[in-house]
Design a protein around this motif. Structure first.
Motif, PDB file in Angstrom:
ATOM      1  N   GLY A 113       0.828  -1.198   0.000  1.00 39.75           N
ATOM      2  CA  GLY A 113       0.000   0.000   0.000  1.00 39.75           C
ATOM      3  C   GLY A 113       0.860   1.244   0.000  1.00 39.75           C
ATOM      4  N   CYS A 114       0.291   2.308   0.471  1.00 40.64           N
ATOM      5  CA  CYS A 114       1.011   3.574   0.575  1.00 40.64           C
ATOM      6  C   CYS A 114       2.048   3.471   1.692  1.00 40.64           C
ATOM      7  CB  CYS A 114       0.018   4.700   0.870  1.00 40.64           C
ATOM      8  SG  CYS A 114       0.814   6.284   1.206  1.00 40.64           S
ATOM      9  N   PRO A 115       3.307   3.763   1.410  1.00 39.38           N
ATOM     10  CA  PRO A 115       4.310   3.644   2.471  1.00 39.38           C
ATOM     11  C   PRO A 115       4.071   4.611   3.627  1.00 39.38           C
ATOM     12  CG  PRO A 115       5.265   4.624   0.500  1.00 39.38           C
ATOM     13  CD  PRO A 115       3.883   4.170   0.141  1.00 39.38           C
ATOM     14  N   ILE A 116       3.572   5.799   3.335  1.00 34.54           N
ATOM     15  CA  ILE A 116       3.254   6.762   4.401  1.00 34.54           C
ATOM     16  C   ILE A 116       2.085   6.220   5.229  1.00 34.54           C
ATOM     17  CG2 ILE A 116       2.418   9.093   4.914  1.00 34.54           C
ATOM     18  CD1 ILE A 116       5.239   9.231   3.915  1.00 34.54           C
ATOM     19  N   GLY A 117       1.052   5.734   4.555  1.00 33.09           N
ATOM     20  CA  GLY A 117      -0.108   5.175   5.251  1.00 33.09           C
ATOM     21  C   GLY A 117       0.267   3.978   6.106  1.00 33.09           C
ATOM     22  N   GLY A 118       1.151   3.127   5.590  1.00 28.74           N
ATOM     23  CA  GLY A 118       1.599   1.973   6.363  1.00 28.74           C
ATOM     24  C   GLY A 118       2.333   2.393   7.633  1.00 28.74           C
ATOM     25  N   LEU A 119       3.199   3.387   7.496  1.00 25.49           N
ATOM     26  CA  LEU A 119       3.926   3.867   8.672  1.00 25.49           C
ATOM     27  C   LEU A 119       2.997   4.578   9.654  1.00 25.49           C
ATOM     28  CD1 LEU A 119       7.263   5.113   7.065  1.00 25.49           C
ATOM     29  CD2 LEU A 119       6.978   3.214   8.682  1.00 25.49           C
ATOM     30  N   ILE A 120       1.984   5.268   9.148  1.00 20.98           N
ATOM     31  CA  ILE A 120       1.003   5.897  10.042  1.00 20.98           C
ATOM     32  C   ILE A 120       0.328   4.825  10.897  1.00 20.98           C
ATOM     33  CG2 ILE A 120      -1.267   7.026  10.100  1.00 20.98           C
ATOM     34  CD1 ILE A 120      -0.300   8.731   7.691  1.00 20.98           C
ATOM     35  N   GLN A 121      -0.096   3.741  10.258  1.00 19.34           N
ATOM     36  CA  GLN A 121      -0.775   2.671  10.983  1.00 19.34           C
ATOM     37  C   GLN A 121       0.152   1.971  11.966  1.00 19.34           C
ATOM     38  OE1 GLN A 121      -2.633   0.004   8.212  1.00 19.34           O
ATOM     39  NE2 GLN A 121      -3.831   1.626   7.263  1.00 19.34           N
ATOM     40  N   GLU A 122       1.398   1.768  11.549  1.00 21.89           N
ATOM     41  CA  GLU A 122       2.319   1.001  12.376  1.00 21.89           C
ATOM     42  C   GLU A 122       2.967   1.832  13.485  1.00 21.89           C
ATOM     43  OE1 GLU A 122       6.212  -1.908  11.910  1.00 21.89           O
ATOM     44  OE2 GLU A 122       5.607  -0.685  10.199  1.00 21.89           O
TER      45      GLU A 122
END
Length: 149
Positions: A113-122
């Motif tokens: 997915g979106c790398p920024i979105g993934g880091l936001i979730q994680e």
């Protein structure tokens, strides 16, 4: 400059060691996540010694924060021309923005997915420094789209 033979012929470097570490580590983190990616894995992928990593980044956290900037710059370089194309009306630019994402994720096989979105979730819930940097990144995108509309 890189020396390529004994005659001192040099060619300009196209990517710095720091950028190389970010690119290699970023690919792994984008696929596996930040916490699940170990420093040794990043070092192996970038083919650099631990000292090179620590020359550019004081910690894995600092690397991750730099990675957010790197992702943001990568996306901005690709999306800014679409959103700023004043030859097209704003709604068409917005549609092209979303079409770019669709095409990009399709090219990736829909496995990341979106790398920024993934880091936001994680990382957003567990690390204040990540939360602040990721929020700034997301708010920048929101401001840009708001101005477009």
């Amino acid at each position: 400059m890189t020396r390529i033979d004994d005659r001192s012929i040099t060619i300009p470097m196209t990517i710095t060691t720091r950028e190389h570490i970010l690119a290699c580590g970023g690919k792994i983190i984008h696929h596996k996540g930040f916490v699940a990616t170990g420093l040794q894995e990043i070092l192996r992928a970038a083919d650099v010694p631990k000292g090179s990593f620590y020359f550019y980044f004081k910690s894995k956290e600092e690397f991750g924060l730099a990675l957010v900037d790197d992702y943001q710059a990568w996306f901005a370089a690709r999306l800014r021309p679409i959103l700023k194309d004043t030859a097209k009306p704003p709604l068409e630019r917005l549609a092209n923005f979303f079409l770019w994402f669709r095409d990009h994720f399709e090219q990736e096989g829909f496995i990341k997915g979106c790398p920024i979105g993934g880091l936001i979730q994680e990382m957003g819930d567990v690390n204040p420094a990540f939360r602040e940097k990721l929020n700034y990144s997301l708010e920048g995108l929101i401001r840009f789209i708001t101005l477009l509309l």
